[in-house]
Scaffold this motif. Structure first.
Motif, short mmCIF file in Angstrom:
data_model
loop_
_atom_site.label_atom_id
_atom_site.label_comp_id
_atom_site.label_asym_id
_atom_site.label_seq_id
_atom_site.Cartn_x
_atom_site.Cartn_y
_atom_site.Cartn_z
N ARG A 46 0.98 -1.27 0.06
CA ARG A 46 0.20 -0.05 0.17
C ARG A 46 0.81 1.46 -0.01
NH1 ARG A 46 -3.05 -4.08 0.99
NH2 ARG A 46 -5.14 -3.99 1.19
N ARG A 60 -1.68 3.54 -1.54
CA ARG A 60 -3.22 2.88 -1.34
C ARG A 60 -3.47 2.92 0.24
NH1 ARG A 60 -6.53 2.80 -5.67
NH2 ARG A 60 -5.73 1.48 -7.36
N ALA A 116 -10.10 0.36 -0.67
CA ALA A 116 -9.44 -0.46 0.19
C ALA A 116 -10.20 -1.48 0.83
CB ALA A 116 -8.41 0.16 1.19
#
Length: 470
Positions: A78, A83, A269
């Motif tokens: 991530r 992310r 997510a």
């Protein structure tokens, strides 16, 4: 504290492929070293807890934001791709914030009951698909590799609730974007063992052995891409409705997009992680449940009798009806006891903890050995036996709660999708039992389990679905 040495562990896991036998190693080590023991994986110290009461002590001592273990590879991806983390991978305040939003929507049975009609439409397609697959076999009854069937059912079901649209997983021709997601999901689990245990694999080895990390990142890219497409599509639909002055109505995703309690990256997510967590977990349990019913026809008939007597012939069950079907609920619980999807769970101690007479320092990684406790005779008499009625209360004061088997976890960090998964399994199993006698195909040998990230069948399960007379 006793336990295997570093060299013994390295040989067990990397030379003898212990990652595919984690559940068996749990049993072996708990017999050799006792209910609490330590292991070293390279520089990583892990304390394993293989006792029901000690597991309860760990979980009851947790604070407001329990910390999972072994999520570093997820977080690294991530950070690399900018992310957000979702509810599975997040920690601390981020996790608490997202949990507080999502728990209002899907934690209580009454919240999930409204999805009954949506799930039953997917069950309709599942039953139709069984008919199509049976017709492709010369005997007209056999469905090969039932986990592939249930994988597609579980994906279709969870996506119908998360994305508020159908993906076509149970059709003869699966859309290409859906097939791409399925490939990414399979790649994710194929790289699971080398990434979830990255603490034992130094990063400096990646240039020498780059493939596992590259596949891990590639699979996450595919999962996020798929979710982003569907979230963005729903967001465009909502904006068009608002521009036309129409009232915006919908389900889980619509609420997340309109309530604006999470950023769009948080939504990407969380939807991605919930879809990831809700497919193989459900499909493996359905596969094992049908296999167990086929191996125990007298229990299958007992459940069929209960369903027929309670619902009447051919009645399609709803979430409310499931409360009147204790053997269906017991079937799922007993299947998850014998084959817990997560054979173990991790925690990082947030404070010093005294456990089993040992001082466990803050920051220690714990492994909760759920497979070992669920097959412990002290916790479950005739532990290897298939007895769904062990979960049925005999009278109002009887309690059947047991920390020896907690497949959805416990407390504030328990599985947030539990009620959705149970609804999908209860409604599917009820309809399958109403429609078919389930028998083991002669092509299916005694099926063992293996660890492949999750606990799954070590070989394909082929079953016969024979129409009931009514």
């Amino acid at each position: 504290m006793p336990g295997p040495g570093t060299l013994a562990n390295l040989i067990e896991f990397f030379w003898r492929d212990g990652f595919s036998r984690i559940h068996e190693i749990q049993m072996k080590h708990s017999k050799m070293y006792g209910k609490i023991f330590k292991s070293h994986f390279g520089p990583q110290l892990v304390v394993s807890v293989a006792d029901r009461d000690l597991v309860a002590d760990v979980l009851r001592a947790e604070g407001v934001a329990p910390q999972r273990a072994n999520m570093e590879s997820w977080k690294e991806y991530r950070d690399m791709r900018a992310r957000s983390t979702g509810l599975i991978s997040a920690e601390g305040e981020d996790w608490l914030r997202m949990r507080s939003v999502l728990r209002q929507l899907i934690m209580r049975p009454c919240d999930v009951a409204v999805f009954s009609d949506d799930v039953n439409k997917v069950v309709d397609d599942l039953i139709e698909r069984i008919g199509v697959l049976r017709a492709q076999d010369p005997d007209g009854t056999t469905v090969f590799n039932v986990n592939d069937l249930f994988f597609k059912y579980a994906m279709e079901g969870i996506a119908a609730l998360l994305y508020e649209c159908r993906l076509g997983c149970l059709k003869n021709e699966i859309p290409q974007d859906t097939q791409d997601y399925i490939s990414a999901l399979h790649l994710m689990f194929s790289s699971f063992k080398t990434t979830m245990y990255a603490g034992a694999i130094p990063k400096w080895l990646r240039p020498v052995i780059p493939k596992p990390w590259e596949e891990f990142c590639h699979s996450w890219d595919g999962l996020f891409k798929f979710s982003c497409i569907h979230v963005d599509n729903r967001l465009k639909e909502i904006k068009s409705q608002l521009e036309r002055g129409e009232k915006v109505q919908g389900g889980l995703l619509t609420h997340m997009l309109t309530a604006k309690e999470m950023s769009i990256e948080d939504i990407y997510a969380n939807v991605t992680e919930m879809l990831l967590a809700g497919v193989d977990t459900t499909s493996f349990t359905l596969s094992w449940a049908c296999y167990l019913l086929a191996r125990h026809p007298h229990i299958q008939e007992q459940i069929f009798t209960e369903v027929t007597r309670t619902l009447g012939p051919g009645t399609v069950a709803s979430a409310d009806d499931v409360y009147q079907l204790p053997h269906i609920r017991g079937l799922v619980k007993e299947t998850l006891r014998l084959f817990p999807v997560l054979p173990g769970n991790g925690r990082i101690t947030q404070d010093d903890l005294v456990l089993g007479g040992y001082l466990i320092p803050k920051g220690t990684q714990l492994a909760l050995c759920h497979y070992s406790t669920s097959l412990d005779e002290e916790n479950f008499p005739d532990a290897l036996g298939f007895q769904p009625d062990r979960w049925i209360r005999k009278h109002s004061t009887d309690r059947v709660d047991n920390f020896g088997s907690i497949p959805f976890g416990y407390g504030i960090r328990s599985c947030i999708g539990r009620r959705i998964a149970e609804l999908e399994m209860h409604l599917a199993l009820t309809r399958i039992i109403q429609r078919f006698h389930i028998c083991v195909s002669p092509l299916t040998a005694d099926v063992k389990s293996k660890t492949h990230g999750l606990l799954c069948p070590a070989s394909q399960i082929h079953l016969q679905f024979i129409d009931r007379e009514n």
